[in-house]
Design a protein around this motif. Structure first.
Motif, PDB file in Angstrom:
ATOM      1  N   ASP A  13      -0.878  -6.604  -3.191  1.00  0.00           N
ATOM      2  CA  ASP A  13       0.076  -5.541  -3.850  1.00  0.00           C
ATOM      3  C   ASP A  13      -0.819  -5.198  -5.315  1.00  0.00           C
ATOM      4  O   ASP A  13       0.228  -4.997  -5.848  1.00  0.00           O
ATOM      5  CB  ASP A  13       1.791  -5.864  -3.338  1.00  0.00           C
ATOM      6  CG  ASP A  13       1.597  -5.674  -2.482  1.00  0.00           C
ATOM      7  OD1 ASP A  13       1.068  -4.859  -1.557  1.00  0.00           O
ATOM      8  OD2 ASP A  13       2.492  -6.486  -1.827  1.00  0.00           O
ATOM      9  N   ASP A  48      -3.364  -4.591   0.603  1.00  0.00           N
ATOM     10  CA  ASP A  48      -1.513  -4.594   1.139  1.00  0.00           C
ATOM     11  C   ASP A  48      -1.139  -6.196   1.445  1.00  0.00           C
ATOM     12  O   ASP A  48      -1.820  -6.903   2.913  1.00  0.00           O
ATOM     13  CB  ASP A  48      -1.414  -3.251   2.640  1.00  0.00           C
ATOM     14  CG  ASP A  48       0.350  -3.453   2.305  1.00  0.00           C
ATOM     15  OD1 ASP A  48       0.821  -3.475   2.545  1.00  0.00           O
ATOM     16  OD2 ASP A  48       0.211  -1.581   1.506  1.00  0.00           O
ATOM     17  N   SER A  49       0.140  -6.284   1.302  1.00  0.00           N
ATOM     18  CA  SER A  49       1.138  -7.533   1.484  1.00  0.00           C
ATOM     19  C   SER A  49       0.985  -7.158   3.441  1.00  0.00           C
ATOM     20  O   SER A  49       1.163  -8.432   4.221  1.00  0.00           O
ATOM     21  CB  SER A  49       1.769  -7.100   1.654  1.00  0.00           C
ATOM     22  OG  SER A  49       3.170  -6.550   0.750  1.00  0.00           O
TER      23      SER A  49
END
Length: 410
Positions: free
Chosen positions: A157, A98-99
């Protein structure tokens, strides 16, 4: 037909020849909604915290696991003997980071505590000015930490394949999407470490408050040997253990003898009797559709008749479980091209009695001068050999080859 065609296209796209992952797969967690081990070693894990099913890289629902990022969100594999690795190893998994992650997130780890003898495959929130680099860490006896990191950030992502390889006394390597990103050969110990009695965790690390993985993880594998670059590719594309691999001749090989013996590495579950079905044809569609299969006991097959010259053949091997299961593992479609009826002779030295002028030397008879695409010759004098005039013993030309050759045509 579609599945095997996709395999073929994917193999071509990554420009590899599938090789057999011959090392022992000691743990394989598909994470299809639970912690079941698919290696056959029974190393099932238990889910802790915020770990929930999610879609995998192909969009299949409940075929991967999403991790919440807290230190208590993980799949606990425990500390079985099979994972108490003290030497060569390969760690691999598909991941989505996840960014918004700020953790030193662990994909999976057998580690914990300062100076612990351990191994981890992970990302670091920031290392050497690079945010989120892929990292392989080992802790040697005596608490000597060895760590290598990619010089580029791991994409966020999106699904990415990561693999870390330890070759005792030789190298530590990191692969991202099948590409070797970093290789360290300095101070790599020949003998790594003793077991640290820590549990193997997927998605976190023991005794760490900021090691939770924020994102998704799928297809986690641990091998007790150092895989080759080609084997890393095979792991990445997800070749199941029951499928035949390592074809000989290699996929897309050329100049294959007409009396070739086809062979392969059998799948793990193929029985010794009628365990293989071989398909061989000049027709891609026939092999792809499974037409004309021949049952084999051995993991080799000799065609009944010599194959044709300069012909492309397609073949595949399906591995067939013993009854009563009789599961069929459909093989990848391979190809090869047989030897031509003749080869162009190279490295020819030409000598002649004389030459009329500089651009009409005897080399013009062997260097392709004047030949068009249909092997028709021009009538230009400068495309030929012209001898000088007035030779008392007549004109002659001599060819010297670098080996004994049987001439088919001149």
């Amino acid at each position: 037909m579609c599945k095997k065609l996709i395999y073929l296209i994917f193999l071509a796209a990554v420009l590899i020849v599938a090789q057999s992952a011959s090392a022992d797969l000691v743990g394989h967690w598909l994470l299809d909604g639970d912690g079941t081990d698919a290696s056959g070693n029974g190393l099932d894990g238990t889910i802790n915290g915020n770990v929930v099913p999610t879609a995998d890289k192909f969009g299949n629902p409940n075929s991967a696991m999403q991790f919440g990022g807290a230190s208590g969100d993980y799949v606990n594999i425990g500390d079985p003997p099979e994972l108490q690795l003290t030497g060569a190893m390969t760690l691999a998994a598909w991941v989505v980071l996840d960014s918004s992650n700020t953790n030193n997130a662990r994909i999976f780890a057998k580690a914990g505590g300062s100076g612990s003898r351990s191994w981890t495959l992970n990302i670091e929130a920031s290392t050497g000015g690079v945010t989120n680099p892929a990292t392989l860490q080992l802790s040697h006896d005596g608490g000597v930490n060895i760590s290598i990191s990619d010089s580029e950030p791991l994409p966020t992502d999106e699904w990415v394949h990561m693999a870390g390889v330890y070759r005792p006394g030789e190298a530590m390597e990191i692969y991202v999407n099948g590409e070797l990103k970093v290789r360290n050969t300095t101070n790599v110990p020949a003998s790594q470490f003793s077991n640290n009695n820590k549990n193997v965790l997927i998605g976190s690390r023991n005794d760490c408050g900021n090691c939770g993985w924020l994102g998704s993880i799928d297809d986690v594998r641990i091998y007790n040997e150092a895989l080759t670059a080609d084997e890393i590719i095979q792991v990445m594309i997800g070749m199941p253990p029951g499928v035949a691999s390592d074809p000989s001749p290699a996929n897309e090989a050329t100049d294959v003898p007409r009396d070739v013996l086809l062979s392969w590495t059998p799948g793990e579950f193929a029985p010794p009797v009628n365990g293989h079905t071989v398909y061989l044809s000049e027709s891609f569609n026939d092999v792809n559709d499974g037409i004309g299969g021949i049952s084999q006991d051995a993991n080799s097959y000799a065609p009944a008749q010599r194959l044709g010259f300069s012909t492309t053949y397609y073949w595949r091997v399906d591995e067939v479980n013993a009854p009563p299961d009789s599961t069929v593992f459909e093989g990848v479609l391979w190809s090869f091209t047989t030897e031509p009826i003749a080869y162009l002779i190279e490295n020819i030295t030409t000598t002649a009695s004389s030459t009329h002028q500089a651009d009409t030397g005897p080399e013009n008879t062997v260097n392709g001068s004047g030949l068009d695409v249909n092997n028709l010759h021009s009538d230009e004098l400068t495309d030929m050999w012209l001898s000088g005039s007035g030779e008392p013993n007549g004109a002659w030309i001599q060819y010297e080859f670098d080996k004994v050759c049987k001439l088919y045509e001149m």
